[in-house]
Write a protein that holds these residues in place. Structure first.
Motif, mmCIF file in Angstrom:
data_model
loop_
_atom_site.group_PDB
_atom_site.id
_atom_site.type_symbol
_atom_site.label_atom_id
_atom_site.label_comp_id
_atom_site.label_asym_id
_atom_site.label_seq_id
_atom_site.Cartn_x
_atom_site.Cartn_y
_atom_site.Cartn_z
ATOM 1 N N ILE A 1 25.545 42.851 -21.069
ATOM 2 C CA ILE A 1 26.288 43.267 -19.878
ATOM 3 C C ILE A 1 27.140 44.464 -20.305
ATOM 4 N N THR A 2 26.983 45.603 -19.622
ATOM 5 C CA THR A 2 27.564 46.837 -20.170
ATOM 6 C C THR A 2 28.497 47.547 -19.182
ATOM 7 N N PRO A 3 29.385 48.412 -19.713
ATOM 8 C CA PRO A 3 30.352 49.136 -18.876
ATOM 9 C C PRO A 3 29.794 50.498 -18.440
ATOM 10 N N PHE A 4 30.580 51.217 -17.633
ATOM 11 C CA PHE A 4 30.087 52.497 -17.107
ATOM 12 C C PHE A 4 30.243 53.655 -18.085
ATOM 13 N N ASN A 5 31.125 53.496 -19.100
ATOM 14 C CA ASN A 5 31.571 54.707 -19.799
ATOM 15 C C ASN A 5 30.615 55.223 -20.869
ATOM 16 N N PHE A 6 29.678 54.414 -21.343
ATOM 17 C CA PHE A 6 28.623 54.899 -22.242
ATOM 18 C C PHE A 6 27.286 54.371 -21.731
ATOM 19 N N ALA B 1 29.658 47.507 -38.352
ATOM 20 C CA ALA B 1 30.014 46.736 -37.161
ATOM 21 C C ALA B 1 31.075 47.501 -36.372
ATOM 22 N N PHE B 2 30.990 47.443 -35.033
ATOM 23 C CA PHE B 2 32.006 48.070 -34.177
ATOM 24 C C PHE B 2 33.139 47.044 -34.061
ATOM 25 N N SER B 3 34.079 47.128 -35.030
ATOM 26 C CA SER B 3 34.862 45.937 -35.353
ATOM 27 C C SER B 3 36.239 45.840 -34.704
ATOM 28 N N LEU C 1 19.014 42.909 -19.563
ATOM 29 C CA LEU C 1 20.151 43.832 -19.554
ATOM 30 C C LEU C 1 20.693 43.970 -18.140
ATOM 31 N N LYS C 2 22.023 43.800 -18.012
ATOM 32 C CA LYS C 2 22.658 44.108 -16.724
ATOM 33 C C LYS C 2 23.608 45.284 -16.949
ATOM 34 N N PRO C 3 23.155 46.481 -16.591
ATOM 35 C CA PRO C 3 24.016 47.641 -16.817
ATOM 36 C C PRO C 3 25.150 47.689 -15.808
ATOM 37 N N SER C 4 26.107 48.575 -16.038
ATOM 38 C CA SER C 4 27.182 48.766 -15.063
ATOM 39 C C SER C 4 26.580 49.177 -13.729
ATOM 40 N N GLU C 5 27.082 48.596 -12.669
ATOM 41 C CA GLU C 5 26.598 48.966 -11.334
ATOM 42 C C GLU C 5 26.926 50.422 -11.006
ATOM 43 N N LYS C 6 27.877 51.011 -11.785
ATOM 44 C CA LYS C 6 28.271 52.404 -11.520
ATOM 45 C C LYS C 6 27.361 53.408 -12.232
ATOM 46 N N ARG D 1 37.239 56.168 -22.906
ATOM 47 C CA ARG D 1 36.599 55.648 -24.119
ATOM 48 C C ARG D 1 37.448 54.516 -24.640
ATOM 49 N N CYS D 2 36.793 53.478 -25.157
ATOM 50 C CA CYS D 2 37.585 52.395 -25.744
ATOM 51 C C CYS D 2 38.195 52.837 -27.058
ATOM 52 N N MET D 3 37.740 53.977 -27.592
ATOM 53 C CA MET D 3 38.332 54.516 -28.812
ATOM 54 C C MET D 3 39.196 55.736 -28.505
ATOM 55 N N PHE E 1 28.615 41.371 -24.508
ATOM 56 C CA PHE E 1 29.359 41.983 -23.392
ATOM 57 C C PHE E 1 30.220 43.112 -23.934
ATOM 58 N N VAL E 2 30.300 44.209 -23.172
ATOM 59 C CA VAL E 2 31.271 45.272 -23.443
ATOM 60 C C VAL E 2 31.872 45.691 -22.115
ATOM 61 N N GLY E 3 33.197 45.724 -22.038
ATOM 62 C CA GLY E 3 33.872 46.117 -20.794
ATOM 63 C C GLY E 3 35.363 45.904 -20.936
ATOM 64 N N SER E 4 36.046 45.673 -19.826
ATOM 65 C CA SER E 4 37.501 45.510 -19.865
ATOM 66 C C SER E 4 37.861 44.146 -20.468
ATOM 67 N N THR E 5 39.083 44.030 -20.967
ATOM 68 C CA THR E 5 39.493 42.781 -21.632
ATOM 69 C C THR E 5 39.494 41.599 -20.663
ATOM 70 N N ALA F 1 33.310 42.491 -26.235
ATOM 71 C CA ALA F 1 34.243 43.567 -26.602
ATOM 72 C C ALA F 1 35.018 44.011 -25.376
ATOM 73 N N GLY F 2 36.336 44.170 -25.538
ATOM 74 C CA GLY F 2 37.191 44.502 -24.403
ATOM 75 C C GLY F 2 37.831 45.867 -24.524
ATOM 76 N N GLY F 3 38.946 46.027 -23.816
ATOM 77 C CA GLY F 3 39.640 47.310 -23.747
ATOM 78 C C GLY F 3 40.437 47.610 -25.005
ATOM 79 N N ALA F 4 41.242 48.669 -24.944
ATOM 80 C CA ALA F 4 41.966 49.083 -26.146
ATOM 81 C C ALA F 4 43.127 50.002 -25.808
ATOM 82 N N ASP G 1 49.804 49.668 -22.004
ATOM 83 C CA ASP G 1 48.630 49.382 -21.166
ATOM 84 C C ASP G 1 47.497 50.379 -21.430
ATOM 85 N N GLU G 2 46.278 49.890 -21.315
ATOM 86 C CA GLU G 2 45.139 50.815 -21.413
ATOM 87 C C GLU G 2 45.152 51.712 -20.168
ATOM 88 N N VAL G 3 45.078 53.026 -20.374
ATOM 89 C CA VAL G 3 45.136 53.958 -19.230
ATOM 90 C C VAL G 3 43.725 54.292 -18.750
#
Ligand code: NAD
Length: 489
Positions: free
Chosen positions: A146-151, A446-448, A172-177, A280-282, A223-227, A247-250, A379-381
């Motif tokens: 399950i993936t986010p929109f940003n990558f 690893a994306f740790s 795979l369920k990609p971001s709907e965006k 970007r989460c980074m 999963f990768v997306g918001s926390t 994996a969540g936000g940052a 807060d994550e902006v």
């Protein structure tokens, strides 16, 4: 109206859903497609498709699976420019950023091509006088991503290439965006010779995610997306007996020491804060200048930000900065800037100026004199708003890193080895940059993420990725040497 199709049983299928999310070209606001919110029944079809393929694919010799991946890698290279174009179109990244997105994904396929070596077990001969021991790594079954929109390219490729290399099948369920790049990745996998049903793509939103997390035939979820959603997926998936990496936000802090090289440091900070429009989460979201470094950064960065070419990325390959994903994200960021008044911080560079007339643009924004009690510090902006703080010591700077509770990245710019080591040891995060603005792990590592940036035990990518998509089996074999001799062998 174009409806984004799902890819199930090796066929492109249009969902019967009545609810849809628009896929925008964020540079113009034009609607490219509508993503259907697939029903539980449609999700089940995709899972059954993957389940039916599992026995055949998991018993396909590993060298043959690697051959498909090698062909896939070659096809991705051949179609690189077109994939990059798709990312620019549906996500709004600049040309170099979109190239980075696709390239990083291909690097995971490169890594997965080495699967015959990566998946080897261990042997220990003669653990007893007539017994050998051996271990193997076995696939899990049907895995979901399950993936986010940003990558739109890299994050799906963090998941399915390694999962299928290990012998699993995948939904795979990609971001709907941003679902269009994911669909193209699946098309190319078929062209590379991946048997139908091994990889499936389902379009959907919240209900699709819940259906995947609760489905009895799914063994593991990436999963990768918001926390907020990462926690939900981790809790729901694990309570339904699945292995989950989530994996969540940052909120990533960058420290600048007075001895840092000014030119390269400011270039790196600008890239980390404003690259991918801060989505970007980074992303480097807070910069902390010690002593005179704070003022130097604000002056130089503001000059640089004023010169940014902020142009629609689909028609301007030389654009320095693209839009954010949609109107709601733009609105949220503009409100954040608006609400600064009265909080004591100063707007050193205002991202509301000089923007294109259409599309979802927010320019580079620098907010100086941010203090630890402000929301901006914790807060994550997820947009191009950089906060600048002025701690009095390195210890105080390290304390800022714990404010958010996240734990993806921390960065220090310095020419002092001692200060660099202090941060590398003490920062409460999993990825550290020393004179590197975005220390995002590449495919061999690893994306740790740590703390609220990751839920689970094994991260995506690298050997942790291989371990996540496999389980160990140990085999103990006893032989009878007298029997062998009796037979005269
Ligand atoms: P998001 O959490 O809104 O969406 C991610 C996925 O979850 C999508 O596929 C979406 O359909 C689904 N989803 C959304 N809301 C849901 C809900 N209520 N219930 C169930 N599923 C739901 O994230 P986004 O806005 O697409 O992406 C941005 C976020 O992703 C940021 O927080 C960013 O930091 C994070 N991110 C993290 C990493 C990492 O490696 N840690 C990498 C990239 C992005």
């Amino acid at each position: 109206m174009t409806i984004t199709p799902s890819y199930i049983n090796g066929e492109w299928i249009t969902s019967n859903a009545t609810q849809h999310t628009p896929v925008y070209n964020p540079s113009t606001g034009e609607i490219l497609s509508q993503t259907p919110h697939s029903s539980r029944q449609e999700i089940d079809q995709a899972v059954q498709s993957a389940k039916n393929a599992f026995i055949g694919w998991s018993t396909t010799p590993v060298l043959k699976r690697a051959t498909v991946l090698f062909r896939y890698k070659a096809l991705l290279e051949e179609h690189f420019s077109k994939l990059v174009g798709l990312v620019v179109k549906e996500n709004g990244k600049t040309l170099p950023e979109a190239k980075g997105d696709v390239r990083r994904g291909i690097e995971v396929v490169d890594f997965a091509c080495g699967i015959p070596h990566l998946i080897k077990g261990e042997t220990l001969p003669q653990i007893a006088s007539t017994m050998d021991g051996a271990s193997t790594y076995e696939p899990l079954g049907v895995c979901a991503g399950i993936t986010p929109f940003n990558f739109p390219a890299m994050v799906p490729m963090w998941m399915f290439p390694l999962a299928i290399a290990c012998g699993n099948t995948f939904v795979l369920k990609p971001s709907e965006k941003t679902p269009l790049t994911a669909n193209r990745l699946a098309e190319l996998a078929k062209e590379a010779g991946l048997p139908d049903r091994v990889l499936n793509v389902v379009q959907g939103a919240r209900e699709a995610v819940d259906a995947l997390c609760e489905h009895p035939d799914i063994s593991a979820i990436s999963f990768v997306g918001s926390t907020r959603v990462a926690k939900h997926v981790y809790t729901t998936g694990t309570s339904h007996g699945k292995r989950v990496q989530s994996a969540g936000g940052a909120k990533n802090v960058m420290i600048v020491m007075p001895d840092a090289d000014p030119e390269s440091t400011v270039r790196a900070i600008a890239g980390a804060a404003f690259g991918c429009a801060g989505q970007r989460c980074m992303a480097g979201s807070v910069v902390l200048g010690l002593e005179q470094a704070g003022q130097g950064i604000v002056d130089r960065l503001s000059d640089m930000a004023d010169k940014f070419k902020i142009l629609p990325t689909d028609s301007n390959p030389d654009s320095d900065m693209g839009p954010v994903i949609d109107g709601a994200a733009r609105e949220r960021l503009l409100n954040t800037i608006e609400n600064l008044a009265g909080q004591g911080a100063q707007l050193a560079s205002d991202g509301r100026r000089g923007l294109p007339n259409s599309g979802f643009f927010v320019g580079p924004t620098i907010v100086d004199h941010v203090t630890p009690d402000m929301n901006l510090a914790r807060d994550e902006v997820f947009g191009p708003i950089l906060s600048v703080g002025r701690p009095e010591s390195l210890d105080e700077a390290i304390e800022w890193m714990s404010l958010s509770g996240y734990g993806n990245g921390a960065v220090i710019f310095t020419s002092n080895g001692g200060a660099a080591r202090e941060i590398a040891r003490k920062a409460p995060c999993g990825m550290i940059g020393v004179n590197v603005g975005v220390p995002a792990a590449i495919s061999q590592f690893a994306f740790s993420g740590w703390n609220q940036s990751f839920f689970g035990d094994l991260h995506v990518q690298g050997m942790e990725g291989v371990r996540f998509y496999t389980r160990q089996k140990v085999v103990f074999s006893r032989w009878d040497s007298n029997y062998v001799r009796k037979l005269g062998w």
